[in-house]
Design a protein around this motif. Structure first.
Motif, mmCIF file in Angstrom:
data_model
loop_
_atom_site.group_PDB
_atom_site.id
_atom_site.type_symbol
_atom_site.label_atom_id
_atom_site.label_comp_id
_atom_site.label_asym_id
_atom_site.label_seq_id
_atom_site.Cartn_x
_atom_site.Cartn_y
_atom_site.Cartn_z
ATOM 1 N N ALA A 17 42.789 38.481 43.615
ATOM 2 C CA ALA A 17 44.070 39.065 43.998
ATOM 3 C C ALA A 17 43.983 40.584 44.042
ATOM 4 O O ALA A 17 43.263 41.209 43.260
ATOM 5 C CB ALA A 17 45.168 38.641 43.017
ATOM 6 N N ARG A 19 46.690 43.586 43.693
ATOM 7 C CA ARG A 19 48.070 43.748 43.229
ATOM 8 C C ARG A 19 48.449 45.220 43.158
ATOM 9 O O ARG A 19 47.632 46.056 42.757
ATOM 10 C CB ARG A 19 48.265 43.122 41.853
ATOM 11 N N TYR A 21 51.110 47.739 41.288
ATOM 12 C CA TYR A 21 52.043 47.914 40.171
ATOM 13 C C TYR A 21 52.847 49.181 40.422
ATOM 14 O O TYR A 21 52.272 50.256 40.646
ATOM 15 C CB TYR A 21 51.284 48.055 38.854
ATOM 16 N N CYS A 110 54.339 44.540 38.268
ATOM 17 C CA CYS A 110 53.982 43.788 39.472
ATOM 18 C C CYS A 110 54.614 42.397 39.369
ATOM 19 O O CYS A 110 54.089 41.516 38.689
ATOM 20 C CB CYS A 110 52.462 43.661 39.609
ATOM 21 N N SER A 112 55.544 38.606 40.382
ATOM 22 C CA SER A 112 54.722 37.600 41.072
ATOM 23 C C SER A 112 55.238 37.278 42.471
ATOM 24 O O SER A 112 54.456 37.000 43.377
ATOM 25 C CB SER A 112 54.656 36.315 40.245
ATOM 26 N N ARG A 117 55.812 34.809 48.603
ATOM 27 C CA ARG A 117 54.401 34.634 48.966
ATOM 28 C C ARG A 117 54.116 33.230 49.467
ATOM 29 O O ARG A 117 53.319 33.038 50.400
ATOM 30 C CB ARG A 117 53.517 34.981 47.773
ATOM 31 N N HIS A 163 54.041 42.458 46.602
ATOM 32 C CA HIS A 163 53.159 43.238 45.730
ATOM 33 C C HIS A 163 51.760 42.658 45.571
ATOM 34 O O HIS A 163 50.895 43.328 45.005
ATOM 35 C CB HIS A 163 53.797 43.376 44.343
ATOM 36 N N THR A 164 51.529 41.428 46.024
ATOM 37 C CA THR A 164 50.249 40.763 45.776
ATOM 38 C C THR A 164 49.665 40.198 47.060
ATOM 39 O O THR A 164 50.382 39.559 47.846
ATOM 40 C CB THR A 164 50.418 39.622 44.756
ATOM 41 N N ARG A 165 48.372 40.418 47.231
ATOM 42 C CA ARG A 165 47.607 39.738 48.275
ATOM 43 C C ARG A 165 46.553 38.884 47.583
ATOM 44 O O ARG A 165 45.914 39.337 46.642
ATOM 45 C CB ARG A 165 46.935 40.747 49.211
ATOM 46 N N ALA A 166 46.367 37.668 48.073
ATOM 47 C CA ALA A 166 45.426 36.745 47.438
ATOM 48 C C ALA A 166 44.344 36.328 48.417
ATOM 49 O O ALA A 166 44.552 36.319 49.641
ATOM 50 C CB ALA A 166 46.165 35.519 46.912
ATOM 51 N N ASP A 249 41.759 42.113 41.050
ATOM 52 C CA ASP A 249 41.487 41.110 40.023
ATOM 53 C C ASP A 249 40.524 40.086 40.620
ATOM 54 O O ASP A 249 40.905 39.289 41.480
ATOM 55 C CB ASP A 249 42.804 40.456 39.597
#
Length: 302
Positions: A17, A19, A21, A110, A112, A117, A163-166, A249
């Motif tokens: 991921a 992320r 923050y 951050c 989820s 998503r 806020h997150t790309r996976a 991460d």
């Protein structure tokens, strides 16, 4: 379903991921109270990862065939980073239980955003080559129901940024452009294995690096697929507060590749392309390929 699945993740796809923050003031006022509460609880990162993983596995077997998250288990990751200078914000009436606002560190958050998503991921799946299969597995009724959740979340939080790309089965090479070997790095180990590696950079540093890469690739290799990825990455990062932090991460794949020289190899490859050194660029790519192609091949392994 019990136990610490996050520690082992046996049989599950490698998932990584990227992320962002943000400081508290970057969020709508009605969301700040919940974020402060999350910071005060001091829940460990391992507990958050395990809770999210168990919830995702639970959705697969949920009665009624609805695989989408409801938002009831949405969690918040919190990191403490050094203050970058300037006057510290005054403590407000809701700051009880969180570190002193005058402390040398500040908290960044951050969320989820699982509802948003999941909706984006489903849309991408429907538009891809596996769209017909996806429509069989996720009926229109369930997608419509989830769209109602998305509309409710957007109406409540007003957030237009995710806020997150996976990424599964490997880390996109474009992500490595955001980091250098000297960036703060946490190596999380358990029972002789690397559980994950987390690298952080300020959003200012990350943007400077990715813009450098875009500028050089636009001149030296305008047809490279990575250039489009980097352009999209730049546009995404520009949405966030200037005092944010960007975290990579690795997840469980870290145990297969760390210590990892990918940030250096990507940077050297771009520099070689800019200088017309095709031999050096090819050598950097070979190092990356030898490290990551075997990981991506696992996605097709039986």
């Amino acid at each position: 379903m019990t136990g610490n699945l996050y520690r082992g993740q046996a049989g599950l796809p490698f998932s990584s991921a990227l992320r962002v923050y943000e400081p508290l003031e970057a969020f709508p006022e009605d969301q700040q109270v919940a974020l402060r509460a999350a910071g005060a609880r001091s829940v460990s990162r391992a507990a958050i990862e395990n809770a999210e993983l168990q919830a995702s596995l639970g959705r697969i077997t949920r009665p009624g065939g609805d695989p989408f998250p409801t938002g009831a288990t949405d969690l918040v990751r919190v990191v403490a980073v050094p203050r970058t200078g300037g006057p510290a914000p005054a403590a407000g009436p809701d700051d009880a239980g969180v570190p002193d606002a005058g402390a040398p560190e500040r908290l960044l958050y951050c969320p989820s955003q699982l509802v948003l998503r999941a909706g984006l991921a489903a849309n991408a799946l429907m538009e891809g080559i596996h769209g017909p299969l996806a429509r069989l597995l996720i009926p229109d009724e369930q997608r419509d129901k989830h769209q109602e959740r998305i509309d409710e979340v957007r109406a409540h939080s007003g957030l237009g940024r995710v806020h997150t790309r996976a990424s599964t089965w490997g880390i996109p090479f474009s992500w490595f452009c955001l980091y250098k070997e000297s960036d703060p790095t946490d190596v999380v180990e358990s029972e002789g294995r690397i559980v994950t590696v987390r690298i952080r950079a300020t959003i200012g540093e990350a943007l400077e690096r990715v813009r450098y890469a875009v500028a050089h690739l636009a001149l030296a290799a305008p047809d490279l697929d990575m250039l489009e990825d980097l352009t999209q990455l730049t546009e995404w990062l520009e949405l966030f507060h200037p005092e944010s932090v960007v975290e990579l991460d690795y997840g469980a794949v870290a145990d297969k590749v760390y210590p990892d020289d990918s940030p250096m190899d990507v940077r050297l490859g771009i520099e070689c392309l800019a200088e017309g050194d095709m031999t050096g660029a090819a050598a950097a790519y070979r190092r990356l390929a030898s490290r990551w192609i075997p990981i991506r091949q696992l996605a097709r392994a039986s």
